[in-house]
Design an enzyme around this catalytic site. Structure first.
Site, PDB file in Angstrom:
ATOM      1  N   LYS A  51       0.844  -1.197   0.000  1.00  0.00           N
ATOM      2  CA  LYS A  51       0.000   0.000   0.000  1.00  0.00           C
ATOM      3  C   LYS A  51       0.882   1.252   0.000  1.00  0.00           C
ATOM      4  O   LYS A  51       0.610   2.230  -0.697  1.00  0.00           O
ATOM      5  CB  LYS A  51      -0.957  -0.026   1.208  1.00  0.00           C
ATOM      6  CG  LYS A  51      -2.056  -1.076   1.040  1.00  0.00           C
ATOM      7  CD  LYS A  51      -2.882  -1.333   2.295  1.00  0.00           C
ATOM      8  CE  LYS A  51      -3.835  -2.506   2.048  1.00  0.00           C
ATOM      9  NZ  LYS A  51      -4.688  -2.845   3.198  1.00  0.00           N
ATOM     10  N   GLN A  95      -4.678  -1.574   9.393  1.00  0.00           N
ATOM     11  CA  GLN A  95      -4.602  -2.909   8.800  1.00  0.00           C
ATOM     12  C   GLN A  95      -5.190  -3.953   9.755  1.00  0.00           C
ATOM     13  O   GLN A  95      -4.864  -3.974  10.946  1.00  0.00           O
ATOM     14  CB  GLN A  95      -3.131  -3.230   8.472  1.00  0.00           C
ATOM     15  CG  GLN A  95      -2.933  -4.517   7.688  1.00  0.00           C
ATOM     16  CD  GLN A  95      -3.526  -4.480   6.281  1.00  0.00           C
ATOM     17  OE1 GLN A  95      -3.635  -3.428   5.651  1.00  0.00           O
ATOM     18  NE2 GLN A  95      -3.925  -5.629   5.781  1.00  0.00           N
ATOM     19  N   ASP A 118     -11.016   2.527   3.697  1.00  0.00           N
ATOM     20  CA  ASP A 118     -11.384   1.118   3.547  1.00  0.00           C
ATOM     21  C   ASP A 118     -12.905   0.958   3.408  1.00  0.00           C
ATOM     22  O   ASP A 118     -13.378  -0.119   3.061  1.00  0.00           O
ATOM     23  CB  ASP A 118     -10.954   0.324   4.792  1.00  0.00           C
ATOM     24  CG  ASP A 118      -9.578  -0.310   4.658  1.00  0.00           C
ATOM     25  OD1 ASP A 118      -9.270  -0.797   3.561  1.00  0.00           O
ATOM     26  OD2 ASP A 118      -8.832  -0.307   5.648  1.00  0.00           O
TER      27      ASP A 118
END
Ligand code: GUN
Length: 286
Positions: A51, A95, A118
């Site tokens: 990422k 994460q 997200d």
């Protein structure tokens, strides 16, 4: 049968974002993603590094917050509060998975919905349900891009999603429905799974079991999207689809790796860019 090249599609999308980012930077705004990683999970480390690499490629800033496994819930929530309030941060990503002592839902709730790249915050989940895709659910949106890249329309097609997770199965079903497919969601308790799958023009495998979807479950000419990432004992990645067997029957199929994986990150970049664009609009409009 044609293989859908997720790497190529994701690169095209990242290149578009890179170009737009260069223009946005001229107005003094560099999209900035804060990435939180807790503990030492090796898979999470690989994802986070990928990422960050993607951020660098498209011209974003990324700032990593690597926290010890033993971090308290309050410390983590405190960091998120500070990042929420920081006008230089456009997107916040924590994460998953988190250590057992930290409630993931509480963390997803804490990330401001405007920075929730997200799209895991319940506000964004609710918006997706009502057809508002201001924050794209990354993996599902990547799946839609892969299907679009075939040039085949989704409208009126029969789509079957195997798996009902909050991250993939459920939001993918919503995006397919929004694109006018007739959608069936299957799961571990589904009866006659094979018969249902064989009716699918578009089959999405998000099960988490290597080689679960076999040729006898696939309709001739179907588009098969494999979301699975299963690491075998030999260390190799395998999808949820028995690629060798199914490839002879499918019209289009995604490989693992090189299918959905790169798309999730491309969509994360898209969300972060759009969040930064909203910052620019707020700044210029006062
Ligand atoms: N862990 C596995 N997939 C994801 C993802 O898409 N986002 C985050 N934050 N964590 C994950």
């Amino acid at each position: 049968m044609k293989i859908i090249d997720g790497k190529a599609v994701s690169l095209r999308i990242k290149d578009e974002i890179k170009e737009k980012t260069a223009k946005l930077s001229e107005s003094g705004i560099i999209p900035t993603l804060a990435v939180i990683i807790v503990g030492n999970d090796p898979a999470s480390r690989v994802y986070v590094n990928n990422k960050k690499k993607a951020c660098e490629y498209v011209g974003f800033n990324s700032v990593e917050y690597a926290l010890d496994e033993s971090v308290s819930r309050n410390e983590l929530l405190g960091l998120i509060d500070r990042l929420n309030a920081d006008s230089g941060v456009d997107g916040i990503l924590c994460q998953l998975p988190l250590p057992k002592h930290i409630d993931e839902n509480a963390v997803m709730n804490a990330i401001s919905y405007e920075k929730d790249v997200d799209a895991f915050n319940p506000i964004n989940v609710g918006r997706i349900m009502s057809g508002d895709f201001g924050m794209l659910p990354c993996t599902p949106a990547g799946i839609m891009e892969l299907i679009a890249s075939t040039g085949e329309s989704v409208c009126g097609k029969r789509a079957v999603v195997i798996g009902r997770s909050n991250i993939v199965g459920k939001p993918t079903a919503m995006l397919l429905l929004n694109a006018d497919a007739t959608v069936t969601v299957c799961h571990s308790k589904t009866k006659n799974l094979k018969d249902i799958c064989r009716q699918a023009d578009i089959l999405i495998a998000a099960v988490g079991k290597a080689g679960f979807v076999t040729a006898d479950m696939v309709k001739e000419g179907a588009t098969v999207i494999d979301v699975g990432i299963n690491r075998g004992k030999d260390g190799k990645l395998r999808g949820d689809v028995d690629f060798e067997g199914v490839a002879g029957k499918a019209g289009y199929i995604t490989p693992v790796p090189g299918g959905c994986g790169p798309m999730t990150i491309a969509m994360l970049m898209k969300n972060t860019y759009n969040a930064a664009l909203r910052r620019q609009n707020t700044e210029t409009c006062g």
